[in-house]
Design a protein around this motif. Structure first.
Motif, PDB file in Angstrom:
ATOM      1  N   MET A 161       0.856  -1.197   0.000  1.00 12.11           N
ATOM      2  CA  MET A 161       0.000   0.000   0.000  1.00 12.11           C
ATOM      3  C   MET A 161       0.888   1.243   0.000  1.00 12.11           C
ATOM      4  N   LEU A 162       0.664   2.119  -0.957  1.00 17.19           N
ATOM      5  CA  LEU A 162       1.496   3.312  -1.135  1.00 17.19           C
ATOM      6  C   LEU A 162       0.636   4.563  -1.133  1.00 17.19           C
ATOM      7  N   PRO A 163       1.252   5.724  -0.819  1.00 19.53           N
ATOM      8  CA  PRO A 163       0.490   6.979  -0.940  1.00 19.53           C
ATOM      9  C   PRO A 163       0.106   7.232  -2.398  1.00 19.53           C
ATOM     10  N   ALA A 164      -0.965   7.978  -2.616  1.00 19.34           N
ATOM     11  CA  ALA A 164      -1.297   8.418  -3.981  1.00 19.34           C
ATOM     12  C   ALA A 164      -0.130   9.260  -4.496  1.00 19.34           C
ATOM     13  N   PRO A 165       0.189   9.168  -5.806  1.00 19.43           N
ATOM     14  CA  PRO A 165       1.425   9.781  -6.321  1.00 19.43           C
ATOM     15  C   PRO A 165       1.312  11.274  -6.606  1.00 19.43           C
ATOM     16  N   ASP A 166       2.493  11.890  -6.799  1.00 17.69           N
ATOM     17  CA  ASP A 166       2.561  13.292  -7.261  1.00 17.69           C
ATOM     18  C   ASP A 166       2.214  13.380  -8.741  1.00 17.69           C
ATOM     19  N   VAL A 167       2.616  12.334  -9.491  1.00 19.71           N
ATOM     20  CA  VAL A 167       2.449  12.316 -10.939  1.00 19.71           C
ATOM     21  C   VAL A 167       1.936  10.943 -11.356  1.00 19.71           C
ATOM     22  N   VAL A 168       0.916  10.916 -12.205  1.00 16.99           N
ATOM     23  CA  VAL A 168       0.439   9.655 -12.774  1.00 16.99           C
ATOM     24  C   VAL A 168       0.731   9.661 -14.276  1.00 16.99           C
ATOM     25  N   ASN A 169       1.433   8.617 -14.726  1.00 21.33           N
ATOM     26  CA  ASN A 169       1.592   8.390 -16.164  1.00 21.33           C
ATOM     27  C   ASN A 169       0.559   7.336 -16.548  1.00 21.33           C
ATOM     28  N   ASN A 170      -0.472   7.759 -17.267  1.00 22.91           N
ATOM     29  CA  ASN A 170      -1.569   6.855 -17.636  1.00 22.91           C
ATOM     30  C   ASN A 170      -1.156   6.018 -18.844  1.00 22.91           C
ATOM     31  N   ARG A 171      -0.884   4.729 -18.599  1.00 24.04           N
ATOM     32  CA  ARG A 171      -0.499   3.821 -19.679  1.00 24.04           C
ATOM     33  C   ARG A 171      -1.574   2.754 -19.899  1.00 24.04           C
ATOM     34  N   LEU A 172      -2.818   3.053 -19.545  1.00 24.10           N
ATOM     35  CA  LEU A 172      -3.906   2.100 -19.788  1.00 24.10           C
ATOM     36  C   LEU A 172      -4.070   1.882 -21.288  1.00 24.10           C
ATOM     37  N   THR A 173      -4.271   0.631 -21.666  1.00 24.51           N
ATOM     38  CA  THR A 173      -4.369   0.308 -23.095  1.00 24.51           C
ATOM     39  C   THR A 173      -5.806   0.019 -23.514  1.00 24.51           C
ATOM     40  N   SER A 174      -6.760   0.299 -22.627  1.00 16.61           N
ATOM     41  CA  SER A 174      -8.168   0.033 -22.950  1.00 16.61           C
ATOM     42  C   SER A 174      -9.027   1.224 -22.540  1.00 16.61           C
ATOM     43  N   ARG A 175      -9.885   1.652 -23.463  1.00 16.45           N
ATOM     44  CA  ARG A 175     -10.798   2.764 -23.161  1.00 16.45           C
ATOM     45  C   ARG A 175     -11.765   2.385 -22.042  1.00 16.45           C
ATOM     46  N   LYS A 176     -12.153   1.108 -22.045  1.00 14.79           N
ATOM     47  CA  LYS A 176     -13.098   0.650 -21.022  1.00 14.79           C
ATOM     48  C   LYS A 176     -12.501   0.834 -19.624  1.00 14.79           C
ATOM     49  N   LEU A 177     -11.238   0.441 -19.455  1.00 16.47           N
ATOM     50  CA  LEU A 177     -10.567   0.619 -18.161  1.00 16.47           C
ATOM     51  C   LEU A 177     -10.406   2.097 -17.830  1.00 16.47           C
ATOM     52  N   GLU A 178     -10.022   2.884 -18.838  1.00 12.45           N
ATOM     53  CA  GLU A 178      -9.797   4.314 -18.612  1.00 12.45           C
ATOM     54  C   GLU A 178     -11.085   5.021 -18.178  1.00 12.45           C
ATOM     55  N   ASN A 179     -12.215   4.582 -18.728  1.00  9.86           N
ATOM     56  CA  ASN A 179     -13.496   5.216 -18.402  1.00  9.86           C
ATOM     57  C   ASN A 179     -14.155   4.641 -17.150  1.00  9.86           C
ATOM     58  N   ASN A 180     -13.504   3.670 -16.519  1.00  9.79           N
ATOM     59  CA  ASN A 180     -13.998   3.119 -15.262  1.00  9.79           C
ATOM     60  C   ASN A 180     -14.198   4.266 -14.259  1.00  9.79           C
ATOM     61  N   PRO A 181     -15.389   4.375 -13.624  1.00 10.34           N
ATOM     62  CA  PRO A 181     -15.649   5.508 -12.717  1.00 10.34           C
ATOM     63  C   PRO A 181     -14.598   5.667 -11.620  1.00 10.34           C
ATOM     64  N   ILE A 182     -14.053   4.568 -11.081  1.00  9.23           N
ATOM     65  CA  ILE A 182     -13.066   4.682 -10.006  1.00  9.23           C
ATOM     66  C   ILE A 182     -11.776   5.321 -10.526  1.00  9.23           C
ATOM     67  N   VAL A 183     -11.420   5.021 -11.793  1.00 10.43           N
ATOM     68  CA  VAL A 183     -10.215   5.616 -12.389  1.00 10.43           C
ATOM     69  C   VAL A 183     -10.423   7.114 -12.586  1.00 10.43           C
ATOM     70  N   GLN A 184     -11.583   7.474 -13.169  1.00 12.72           N
ATOM     71  CA  GLN A 184     -11.871   8.890 -13.408  1.00 12.72           C
ATOM     72  C   GLN A 184     -11.944   9.680 -12.101  1.00 12.72           C
ATOM     73  N   GLN A 185     -12.569   9.081 -11.094  1.00 13.24           N
ATOM     74  CA  GLN A 185     -12.693   9.758  -9.793  1.00 13.24           C
ATOM     75  C   GLN A 185     -11.325   9.922  -9.137  1.00 13.24           C
ATOM     76  N   PHE A 186     -10.494   8.881  -9.221  1.00 13.51           N
ATOM     77  CA  PHE A 186      -9.154   8.920  -8.633  1.00 13.51           C
ATOM     78  C   PHE A 186      -8.326  10.039  -9.263  1.00 13.51           C
ATOM     79  N   MET A 187      -8.329  10.114 -10.600  1.00 18.54           N
ATOM     80  CA  MET A 187      -7.519  11.126 -11.277  1.00 18.54           C
ATOM     81  C   MET A 187      -8.000  12.542 -10.930  1.00 18.54           C
TER      82      MET A 187
END
Length: 455
Positions: A161-187
């Motif tokens: 378990m790590l702290p949320a980062p200073d910088v996120v490099n989004n390397r998701l290769t699927s639109r479905k994963l990228e549009n996941n509500p938890i991902v959008q909310q997190f970012m």
């Protein structure tokens, strides 16, 4: 980038308490860090109240074992350090999170499949630059959004378990994963709550790119005529102007689903379909019959209809170019590499997965059918186009990008054309991975992460 790099030393909690740090005296003077006063220690989303004790003739930072465990910091790792006087905050970092599509805890040698070596390379690049990187998937985002279950590499892959980062490099290769509500909310949440930065935060589709760049008069020279394919009238109009047109899935990648339409007589048209095994061709006695065949696909796939180009060729095989453009240590767009890609036998798309081969720009131009008078400055014109287009995407599309794969082509008159812009450029496409070697493209990602996070 003048923030000092220090080595972190972890000390037994029986010797050093959790709210005390020991720091080299000369560094404290350099950064104007007050001694023996309450300050905030920051590492990504982690915050903790500490006091600092100066240590003469010492260059590093000592922290207690318990505090190190809470921060997921290991003894001997190098980190950047900065002090913000206004908020009395001592920040360590940058903490970089790379958001990837999948992991496999059962395969500890290759937990991320094909990109495992790239992830090792990222870790090595961070160690050399004084940054900390971890890798996480959408399923690893915690419900409180301030911590993430991520993978770090230290003598092997570990999950913690790590702290949320200073910088996120989004390397998701699927639109479905990228549009996941938890991902959008997190970012959204880490940007708002912790001032984090997310780059390459979204996929691009072809219509969006061409429509946005059309607005810029300085970029129009690179753009083949392109429209969303809505109906037969649009197709007929394009086919009346060009002897060949391309139909490209708006959200396709790797050349999947591309159809080339070529006039082969007064009325007859040939459709060439890009398949993994090669080009499949079908002839139609009229454009109406051709359209009725593809109109079924249009119910599920949105297409861009685009002017056909007469690309340069090597031995009858078309050539195009992949430029990797990245933001550098100053936040400016730069060219990291441009490679020529020659299509495989019986293919009209150049992807490596379909038998394409790589070469330098110079080699591909020299072997091609490009007239000699257009060869001399071909490389510089491709570079200029890639930079212009990267800046154009940045200006006209409301999202944060740190790297873009820009596919370009030269026609037989030497003109440069844009084929496609990819916001998730593959790290396995351009230069081969070698154990222990850090590619310039990976170094650049870390330099840009340091730039945007202030480290």
């Amino acid at each position: 980038m003048s923030t000092p790099k220090i080595d972190v030393q972890v000390i037994s909690s029986s010797i050093l308490s959790d709210d005390v740090l020991m720091l080299g005296e000369s560094l404290m003077k350099q950064l104007k860090i007050p001694a023996q006063q309450h300050l905030v220690l920051q590492f990504g989303s982690f915050r903790h109240s500490v006091t600092i004790v100066p240590v003469p003739r010492y260059e590093g930072l000592r922290i207690s074992q318990t505090l190190a465990r809470r921060m997921c910091i290991f003894s001997g790792i190098p980190l950047r350090i900065q002090y913000q006087t206004a908020t009395r905050t001592l920040a360590l970092g940058p903490l970089i999170g790379v958001l990837i599509s999948r992991d496999n805890s059962q395969q500890l040698e290759k937990p991320f499949g094909d990109i495992t070596m790239f992830c090792r390379e990222m870790t090595d690049a961070c160690r050399s630059q004084g940054a900390y990187v971890y890798f996480f998937t959408p399923s690893a985002i915690g419900s409180n959004l301030s911590s993430v279950e991520g993978w770090v590499y230290t003598k092997g892959w570990l999950k913690m378990m790590l702290p949320a980062p200073d910088v996120v490099n989004n390397r998701l290769t699927s639109r479905k994963l990228e549009n996941n509500p938890i991902v959008q909310q997190f970012m959204k949440e880490i940007k708002h709550r912790y001032g984090a930065h997310v780059f390459n935060e979204k996929f691009l589709d072809k219509s969006e790119v061409f429509d946005a760049l059309k607005k810029d008069s300085s970029l129009q020279k690179y753009l083949p005529e392109s429209h969303s394919l809505q109906n037969y009238t649009m197709l007929k109009s394009m086919c009346s102007r060009y002897s060949a047109v391309f139909l490209k899935p708006v959200r396709g990648s790797l050349g999947k689903g591309i159809i080339r339409l070529s006039r082969i007589g007064p009325e007859n048209w040939q459709a060439s379909y890009a398949t993994v095994g090669g080009t499949k061709r079908q002839t139609y006695t009229s454009l109406v019959k051709l359209f009725s065949t593809i109109s079924g696909k249009m119910k599920t796939v949105r297409y861009l209809v685009q002017q056909g180009l007469t690309l340069i060729e090597i031995g009858g095989r078309p050539v195009d170019y992949r430029a990797l453009t990245q933001k550098n240590a100053s936040g400016k767009w730069a060219i990291t590499s441009i490679v020529g890609r020659t299509a495989g036998t019986d293919h009209f798309v150049s992807n490596l997965a379909r038998g394409g081969t790589l070469s330098t720009v110079r080699e591909s131009v020299a072997k091609s059918n490009l007239p000699v008078q257009f060869r001399g400055d071909a490389s510089s014109r491709l570079q200029r186009a890639a930079l212009d287009i990267a800046k154009g995407v940045d200006t006209h599309i409301p999202a944060h990008f740190g790297e873009l794969g820009i596919d370009l082509a030269l026609d037989t008159s030497g003109r440069v054309w844009l084929l496609e812009v990819n916001s998730k450029p593959s790290k396995n496409d351009n230069t081969p991975l070698k154990e222990g070697k850090i590619r310039p493209s990976v170094r650049m990602i870390i330099q840009y992460a340091r730039f945007i996070s202030g480290f």
